[in-house]
Design a protein around this motif. Structure first.
Motif, PDB file in Angstrom:
ATOM      1  N   CYS A  72     138.124 -19.841 -56.937  1.00 19.80           N
ATOM      2  CA  CYS A  72     138.768 -19.190 -55.784  1.00 19.80           C
ATOM      3  C   CYS A  72     139.098 -17.739 -56.112  1.00 19.80           C
ATOM      4  O   CYS A  72     138.836 -16.823 -55.324  1.00 19.80           O
ATOM      5  N   GLU A  73     139.709 -17.558 -57.287  1.00 19.60           N
ATOM      6  CA  GLU A  73     140.106 -16.198 -57.683  1.00 19.60           C
ATOM      7  C   GLU A  73     138.879 -15.293 -57.743  1.00 19.60           C
ATOM      8  O   GLU A  73     138.890 -14.168 -57.232  1.00 19.60           O
ATOM      9  N   ARG A  74     137.817 -15.808 -58.346  1.00 17.77           N
ATOM     10  CA  ARG A  74     136.603 -14.988 -58.487  1.00 17.77           C
ATOM     11  C   ARG A  74     135.937 -14.717 -57.143  1.00 17.77           C
ATOM     12  O   ARG A  74     135.248 -13.718 -56.983  1.00 17.77           O
ATOM     13  N   ALA A  75     136.133 -15.627 -56.189  1.00 18.62           N
ATOM     14  CA  ALA A  75     135.518 -15.439 -54.861  1.00 18.62           C
ATOM     15  C   ALA A  75     136.376 -14.543 -53.964  1.00 18.62           C
ATOM     16  O   ALA A  75     136.029 -14.309 -52.808  1.00 18.62           O
ATOM     17  N   GLY A  76     137.525 -14.093 -54.478  1.00 27.34           N
ATOM     18  CA  GLY A  76     138.348 -13.153 -53.718  1.00 27.34           C
ATOM     19  C   GLY A  76     139.406 -13.797 -52.836  1.00 27.34           C
ATOM     20  O   GLY A  76     140.002 -13.120 -51.988  1.00 27.34           O
ATOM     21  N   VAL A  77     139.665 -15.083 -53.031  1.00 27.58           N
ATOM     22  CA  VAL A  77     140.745 -15.727 -52.262  1.00 27.58           C
ATOM     23  C   VAL A  77     142.075 -15.095 -52.698  1.00 27.58           C
ATOM     24  O   VAL A  77     142.350 -14.970 -53.892  1.00 27.58           O
ATOM     25  N   VAL A  78     142.887 -14.691 -51.730  1.00 28.30           N
ATOM     26  CA  VAL A  78     144.198 -14.105 -52.053  1.00 28.30           C
ATOM     27  C   VAL A  78     145.193 -15.252 -52.185  1.00 28.30           C
ATOM     28  O   VAL A  78     145.399 -16.030 -51.246  1.00 28.30           O
ATOM     29  N   ILE A  79     145.789 -15.356 -53.367  1.00 24.40           N
ATOM     30  CA  ILE A  79     146.690 -16.486 -53.637  1.00 24.40           C
ATOM     31  C   ILE A  79     148.134 -16.014 -53.441  1.00 24.40           C
ATOM     32  O   ILE A  79     148.604 -15.120 -54.150  1.00 24.40           O
ATOM     33  N   HIS A  80     148.822 -16.612 -52.497  1.00 17.72           N
ATOM     34  CA  HIS A  80     150.258 -16.347 -52.302  1.00 17.72           C
ATOM     35  C   HIS A  80     151.010 -17.470 -53.009  1.00 17.72           C
ATOM     36  O   HIS A  80     150.945 -18.624 -52.578  1.00 17.72           O
ATOM     37  N   ARG A  81     151.715 -17.112 -54.082  1.00 20.68           N
ATOM     38  CA  ARG A  81     152.404 -18.141 -54.864  1.00 20.68           C
ATOM     39  C   ARG A  81     153.783 -18.394 -54.255  1.00 20.68           C
ATOM     40  O   ARG A  81     154.815 -18.038 -54.820  1.00 20.68           O
ATOM     41  N   ALA A  82     153.786 -18.958 -53.087  1.00 16.69           N
ATOM     42  CA  ALA A  82     155.031 -19.259 -52.366  1.00 16.69           C
ATOM     43  C   ALA A  82     154.763 -20.419 -51.420  1.00 16.69           C
ATOM     44  O   ALA A  82     153.633 -20.626 -50.982  1.00 16.69           O
ATOM     45  N   LEU A  83     155.833 -21.156 -51.125  1.00 20.14           N
ATOM     46  CA  LEU A  83     155.720 -22.304 -50.222  1.00 20.14           C
ATOM     47  C   LEU A  83     155.550 -21.829 -48.780  1.00 20.14           C
ATOM     48  O   LEU A  83     156.274 -20.926 -48.340  1.00 20.14           O
ATOM     49  N   ALA A  84     154.624 -22.418 -48.058  1.00 22.89           N
ATOM     50  CA  ALA A  84     154.534 -22.156 -46.616  1.00 22.89           C
ATOM     51  C   ALA A  84     155.627 -22.983 -45.944  1.00 22.89           C
ATOM     52  O   ALA A  84     155.636 -24.210 -46.053  1.00 22.89           O
ATOM     53  N   GLU A  85     156.565 -22.299 -45.289  1.00 27.27           N
ATOM     54  CA  GLU A  85     157.716 -23.019 -44.714  1.00 27.27           C
ATOM     55  C   GLU A  85     157.528 -23.357 -43.254  1.00 27.27           C
ATOM     56  O   GLU A  85     158.052 -24.343 -42.767  1.00 27.27           O
ATOM     57  N   ARG A  86     156.813 -22.496 -42.545  1.00 26.54           N
ATOM     58  CA  ARG A  86     156.698 -22.708 -41.098  1.00 26.54           C
ATOM     59  C   ARG A  86     155.358 -22.193 -40.598  1.00 26.54           C
ATOM     60  O   ARG A  86     154.941 -21.093 -40.948  1.00 26.54           O
ATOM     61  N   LEU A  87     154.727 -23.008 -39.767  1.00 30.60           N
ATOM     62  CA  LEU A  87     153.513 -22.556 -39.090  1.00 30.60           C
ATOM     63  C   LEU A  87     153.936 -21.564 -38.006  1.00 30.60           C
ATOM     64  O   LEU A  87     154.926 -21.787 -37.293  1.00 30.60           O
ATOM     65  N   THR A  88     153.195 -20.474 -37.890  1.00 31.72           N
ATOM     66  CA  THR A  88     153.476 -19.521 -36.813  1.00 31.72           C
ATOM     67  C   THR A  88     152.600 -19.885 -35.627  1.00 31.72           C
ATOM     68  O   THR A  88     151.387 -20.057 -35.779  1.00 31.72           O
ATOM     69  N   VAL A  89     153.231 -20.028 -34.471  1.00 29.93           N
ATOM     70  CA  VAL A  89     152.468 -20.332 -33.252  1.00 29.93           C
ATOM     71  C   VAL A  89     152.745 -19.211 -32.259  1.00 29.93           C
ATOM     72  O   VAL A  89     153.903 -18.883 -31.977  1.00 29.93           O
ATOM     73  N   THR A  90     151.677 -18.593 -31.764  1.00 31.11           N
ATOM     74  CA  THR A  90     151.827 -17.509 -30.798  1.00 31.11           C
ATOM     75  C   THR A  90     151.122 -17.945 -29.522  1.00 31.11           C
ATOM     76  O   THR A  90     149.909 -18.190 -29.544  1.00 31.11           O
TER      77      THR A  90
END
Ligand code: GLY
Length: 403
Positions: free
Chosen positions: A177-195
């Motif tokens: 993933c890292e080599r393919a350019g995936v940006v890793i956010h080392r944090a818990l996703a707390e809430r889905l954003t719905v617009t």
């Protein structure tokens, strides 16, 4: 690699094409395949490369795990198992490390007359389904595996059920993933954003707001707990505890076992997975205990007792690790794959006992769903739409929070 994790509060990212919530084996393969297809991809997880695969033994048991009534799942499992050799070669190349794939096959054995009758019945039914299985006498079983107990009454040889080391595979996928350019956010996703009527990303525990055209919920047993997902869309996934032991076979005693050994002992599944490097994994309990991941004396005792009945010599081996993990169970034991009723939200979760086995095909299916918007035919039986609203809503009634 681009990494994030020290953001000031409410930092907003540029929109990604895809955000994957969850960095276990399924989230990683999804993110990797998405990035390979040219999608700008981010992944959010406080500890990417963790999850149930850190505990799993890595049996690729399409046939050994087959339960009657689960024919669509059997087909998906067999298709994923067939993908494994090519998948492994690709991940090892992209991740720069070996993943411990071993095409050693499996032997399912019976210890007493009742187990033997059960296994005989299973063998006949497997044959009727065209599965490649061969019946062996106890003596033939012991000729294949001399460490088996003298009392083994017979067995079923499954030459197509292999194994992989899930810890190595996950580490290689993270690197890929890292080599393919995936940006890793080392944090818990707390809430889905719905617009409006669309999912548009997620808010992370570090204050980052990640925007994305498509968000994939791939958080394993935690998938039903993401805030902001409408109740009729939340996946009915629950944690199913598995305790596992890791022993090591000293070099002079190798090969101790040459293939995966499985049995049902007094109605309970037990398996031993021998790795080339001498690790011997014994698993696994299956317990409905919510979010509990305690390793218990009874769990360790029962695994050792049952494994010892099969292979008496195991008690001589060093016990190097005990651990417990949470399988993401679903009501019909199948995964949830692809688009949900909420536009912009997809799922790759609920893989239950087959997460490691289903990793290759999940990556393929999700890449297809993210780029084409539709599930490929092989995965259509696993659409998140397959459960009706009532089943979903009652499952998703408030539950105890994870510790
Ligand atoms: N697939 C083996 C287990 O879940 O225990």
């Amino acid at each position: 690699m681009r990494t994030s994790g020290t953001h000031a509060s409410t930092e907003r990212t540029e929109p990604y094409d895809a955000l994957v919530i969850g960095g276990g084996i399924i989230g990683l393969v999804t993110a990797w395949r998405a990035a390979q297809r040219g999608l700008r991809t981010a992944l959010a997880d406080p500890a990417p490369g963790g999850g149930a695969a850190m505990v799993a033994a890595g049996m690729l048991g399409s046939v050994g795990e087959f339960q009657y009534g689960e024919h669509a799942l059997l087909d998906l499992n067999l298709a994923s198992a067939a993908r494994y050799p090519e998948f492994v070669a690709e991940v090892e190349e992209a991740g720069g490390q070996e993943v411990g794939y071993r095409d050693c096959g499996t032997l399912m054995v019976a210890l007493d007359a009742d187990d033997r009758a059960h296994l005989r019945d299973l063998h006949e039914r497997h044959r009727r389904f065209g599965l490649e299985v061969e019946w062996l006498t106890g003596r033939e079983c012991r000729r294949l595996e001399p460490m088996l107990a003298p009392g083994v009454r017979g067995g079923m040889r499954i030459d197509g059920d292999h194994q992989v080391d899930p810890r190595r595979l996950t580490a290689a996928l993270l690197r890929a993933c890292e080599r393919a350019g995936v940006v890793i956010h080392r944090a818990l996703a707390e809430r889905l954003t719905v617009t409006g009527d669309r999912a548009t990303g997620a808010e992370l525990a570090d204050g980052t707001r990640v925007s994305a055209g498509q968000t994939v919920l791939a958080a394993g047993s935690l998938s039903a707990r993401l805030a902001g997902v409408p109740p009729d869309v939340l996946p009915p996934v629950r944690p199913v505890k598995g305790q596992v032991l890791r022993l090591t076979v000293p070099a002079p005693y190798r090969p101790f076992l040459s293939r995966v050994i499985r049995a049902v002992v007094r109605g309970t599944d037990v398996y031993l997975v021998p790795r080339v490097d001498g690790e011997l994994v014994i698993g696994a309990t299956s317990e409905e205990r919510g979010w509990d991941t305690t390793v218990t004396a009874s769990g360790v005792y029962e695994l050792l007792r049952d494994a010892h009945e099969l292979i008496p010599g195991i008690t001589e081996l060093p016990l190097v690790e005990t651990c417990a993990g949470l399988r993401p169970g679903s009501p019909d034991n199948g995964p949830f794959l692809g688009p949900t009723a909420l536009p912009g939200l997809q799922m790759a979760t609920g893989h239950f006992r087959n997460g490691v086995l289903l990793t290759p095909i999940t990556g393929d299916v999700m890449a297809e769903a993210l780029t084409g918007g539709e599930l490929p035919p092989a995965a259509r039986a696993f659409t998140p739409h397959r459960l009706d609203g009532a089943a979903r809503t009652s499952f998703n009634a408030p539950q105890e929070q994870p510790a």
